[in-house]
Design a protein around this motif. Sequence first.
Motif, PDB file in Angstrom:
ATOM      1  N   ARG A  78       0.845  -1.188   0.000  1.00 41.31           N
ATOM      2  CA  ARG A  78       0.000   0.000   0.000  1.00 41.31           C
ATOM      3  C   ARG A  78       0.887   1.247   0.000  1.00 41.31           C
ATOM      4  O   ARG A  78       1.892   1.306   0.690  1.00 41.31           O
ATOM      5  N   GLY A  79       0.493   2.224  -0.802  1.00 42.59           N
ATOM      6  CA  GLY A  79       1.220   3.490  -0.850  1.00 42.59           C
ATOM      7  C   GLY A  79       2.217   3.601  -1.988  1.00 42.59           C
ATOM      8  O   GLY A  79       2.648   4.691  -2.321  1.00 42.59           O
ATOM      9  N   VAL A  80       2.600   2.490  -2.586  1.00 37.66           N
ATOM     10  CA  VAL A  80       3.589   2.550  -3.667  1.00 37.66           C
ATOM     11  C   VAL A  80       2.948   3.052  -4.958  1.00 37.66           C
ATOM     12  O   VAL A  80       3.483   3.945  -5.617  1.00 37.66           O
ATOM     13  N   HIS A  81       1.792   2.512  -5.325  1.00 41.89           N
ATOM     14  CA  HIS A  81       1.146   2.871  -6.592  1.00 41.89           C
ATOM     15  C   HIS A  81      -0.107   3.725  -6.399  1.00 41.89           C
ATOM     16  O   HIS A  81      -0.566   4.365  -7.343  1.00 41.89           O
ATOM     17  N   HIS A  82      -0.660   3.714  -5.208  1.00 45.40           N
ATOM     18  CA  HIS A  82      -1.835   4.536  -4.890  1.00 45.40           C
ATOM     19  C   HIS A  82      -2.021   4.515  -3.375  1.00 45.40           C
ATOM     20  O   HIS A  82      -1.485   3.653  -2.678  1.00 45.40           O
ATOM     21  N   GLY A  83      -2.758   5.482  -2.889  1.00 40.50           N
ATOM     22  CA  GLY A  83      -3.009   5.556  -1.460  1.00 40.50           C
ATOM     23  C   GLY A  83      -1.760   5.886  -0.668  1.00 40.50           C
ATOM     24  O   GLY A  83      -0.766   6.360  -1.216  1.00 40.50           O
ATOM     25  N   LYS A  84      -1.836   5.624   0.637  1.00 40.32           N
ATOM     26  CA  LYS A  84      -0.713   5.887   1.543  1.00 40.32           C
ATOM     27  C   LYS A  84      -0.430   4.629   2.349  1.00 40.32           C
ATOM     28  O   LYS A  84      -1.329   3.834   2.604  1.00 40.32           O
TER      29      LYS A  84
END
Length: 185
Positions: A78-84
């Motif tokens: 999580r956080g790498v391609h979208h979100g945090k």
Amino acid sequence: MRRGWVAALTVVTVAVAALIPAGRAGAAAGAAPSGLAAIPAAYLTWYADAARTCRGLAWEVLAAIGTMESDNGRSLARGVHHGKNRKGAEGPMQFEPATFAEYAVRADRSRKLSPYDPEDAIFSAARMLCSDGGGRARGLKGAIFAYNHARWYVRDVLTLAARYTAAAAVTARHDRPRRHHARRR
């Protein structure tokens, strides 16, 4: 010239990767082996180009950070391609939003600035490291520590960067044109 260098590096590093022991797994996700083959060709280009924006900053340091943070964009965390992620970091170089806003570089003017765009993220990381003294030998450790406030992180980034430097040197020696001498009879 640059694209030829990256292509040659990519081809030869398959063999080099087997010679270099794998480093510690990345902080955000399990990092791939530390050979240059573990770095996608586009990332190699971006690391090299971004490092040139800061005199004295080695591309290997950027590559080590990118490997630690997201396995050079390959992590599905999580956080790498979208979100945090759970600490609020975003993109392949794992910037906190305020930090990205402060150091953001729009590497490709035809695209929207984004911490998830690997090129923007890598150039922004170079800018941050440079402003924190990463272009000077005496300032490098402090700049890496400012990137992620952990001594183990500084140690692991420098170790991985040294492995990339060694792999690049082996690749360069392997790619050097060989001189053929005529035999004397």
